[in-house]
Write a protein that holds these residues in place. Structure first.
Motif, PDB file in Angstrom:
ATOM      1  N   GLY A  12       5.600   2.015  11.265  1.00 40.25           N
ATOM      2  CA  GLY A  12       4.741   2.381   9.906  1.00 40.25           C
ATOM      3  C   GLY A  12       6.644   4.238   9.386  1.00 40.25           C
ATOM      4  N   ARG A  19       8.327   5.718   5.511  1.00 41.90           N
ATOM      5  CA  ARG A  19       7.438   7.350   5.845  1.00 41.90           C
ATOM      6  C   ARG A  19       7.238   7.939   4.845  1.00 41.90           C
ATOM      7  NH1 ARG A  19      11.369   7.690   9.849  1.00 41.90           N
ATOM      8  NH2 ARG A  19      13.243   9.388   8.709  1.00 41.90           N
ATOM      9  N   LEU A  22       4.723   5.845   2.695  1.00 43.71           N
ATOM     10  CA  LEU A  22       2.551   6.263   4.163  1.00 43.71           C
ATOM     11  C   LEU A  22       2.705   7.025   3.355  1.00 43.71           C
ATOM     12  CD1 LEU A  22       3.563   3.398   6.974  1.00 43.71           C
ATOM     13  CD2 LEU A  22       2.272   3.134   4.723  1.00 43.71           C
ATOM     14  N   GLU A  24       0.760  10.576   3.836  1.00 44.63           N
ATOM     15  CA  GLU A  24      -0.523  11.273   2.981  1.00 44.63           C
ATOM     16  C   GLU A  24      -0.890  12.237   2.185  1.00 44.63           C
ATOM     17  OE1 GLU A  24      -3.105  11.473   5.983  1.00 44.63           O
ATOM     18  OE2 GLU A  24      -2.356   9.411   7.180  1.00 44.63           O
TER      19      GLU A  24
END
Length: 328
Positions: A12, A19, A22, A24
């Motif tokens: 990932g 990056r 994904l 957060e």
């Protein structure tokens, strides 16, 4: 649960697009609040020595800064006045003057840039001759209850000038309830309160005090009302009390050294939580970058993301405008 080699977490991270996909936590210009210092005069810019790149602005130039903030996607500016020396007194009565520097600045910004939010600092240190956030008792301590009565009236003066948010930064007990009550009684039901709920007696405030002109005037220190930096559970009690009294949003100050407090507050409360990345933090980044100790923009961005990761709704930062522009 999968294990290596079926599970390779580095998959990932192998490309920039992945990056980003994904990530957060993200930073947006609307997450940033820009603190601005206002000074008397016309076309007046006063650079602040301990805050390289930050100035005090006269109201006409402050309006231009607010317009720049709005155009960059910043939704809220926070105003702090450097009150002229002849307007400071032991009782800080200039705070109640409806035509004082900050009230004129609020009105000018709301008239010129009506779609940007304006937050006003509720405290007496920019107005007192002794540099404290409240009225002094005979023994030299700050008198809590007499101060609260003045702060409530200060909040009304700012709300009448057009402040969208009043922000008590004084750390007096009971001031949120008193301010909420007087706002309601005077028809300012939509004026929000951002409480400096966990404001620590910190070594990171020096440049700010220079900016508002209170540092050289300060007699003693503020440890009798600002929080002890050794304490964390106490911060949650302060936040809970302010929310119970009617605070709409709460703040932790300073920011970077208090990420644990932000995270604990996020876990404990549903209310929006803000952090103030202080003048001392700003000065540290600038000094480190000037010596080549780190890449300036990367350090700033990493720190702002740390605030978001800890649970902040928004961050007050002197880097707000340049970061907002970079994000855009």
């Amino acid at each position: 649960m999968s294990h290596f080699p079926a599970l390779r977490l580095r998959r990932g991270r192998q490309s920039a697009w992945m990056r980003d996909l994904l990530a957060e936590h993200r930073l947006h210009p609307s997450d940033l609040v820009w603190p601005l210092f206002v000074v008397d005069g016309d076309k007046e810019e006063q650079p602040i020595g301990t805050l390289p790149g930050v100035s005090r602005w006269s109201i006409d130039l402050l309006v231009e800064r607010a317009r720049e903030a709005h155009d960059a996607g910043i939704k809220l500016v926070a105003l702090f006045p450097n009150t002229p020396a002849d307007r400071r007194s032991d009782d800080g009565k200039e705070a109640l003057n409806a035509d004082n520097l900050v009230c004129r600045a609020i009105a000018a910004i709301k008239d010129a840039v009506p779609d940007i939010g304006v937050m006003a600092d509720v405290a007496l240190d920019p107005y007192t001759s002794h540099g404290h956030d409240g009225l002094l008792a005979d023994d030299g301590s700050v008198d809590n209850d007499r101060t609260v009565a003045i702060l409530a009236q200060q909040a009304i003066v700012q709300a009448r000038a057009g402040a969208d948010i009043v922000a008590p930064s004084d750390m007096m007990d009971g001031r949120i309830g008193a301010i909420r009550e007087v706002l309601e009684e005077n028809g300012h039901t939509n004026t929000a309160i951002m409480a400096y709920s966990a404001k620590y007696a910190s070594a990171f405030y020096g440049p700010f005090r220079e900016a508002v002109g209170s540092g050289d005037r300060l007699k003693g220190d503020k440890r009798g009302y600002q929080m002890d930096f050794r304490n964390s559970a106490e911060a949650l009690r302060e936040i809970e009390q302010d929310l119970d009294e009617g605070a709409d949003f709460v703040m932790v100050k300073p920011g970077l050294a208090y990420l644990d407090i932000i995270a604990r507050a996020r876990d404990a409360f549903e209310a929006p939580i803000f952090a103030y990345s202080t003048s001392g933090e700003y000065a540290m980044f600038e000094a480190a970058a000037a010596t080549g100790a780190g890449e300036r923009d990367a350090m700033i961005m990493e720190t702002l993301l740390a605030f978001k990761r800890a649970g902040c709704t928004g961050i007050l930062t002197y880097h707000a405008l340049e970061i907002a522009r970079k994000l855009a």
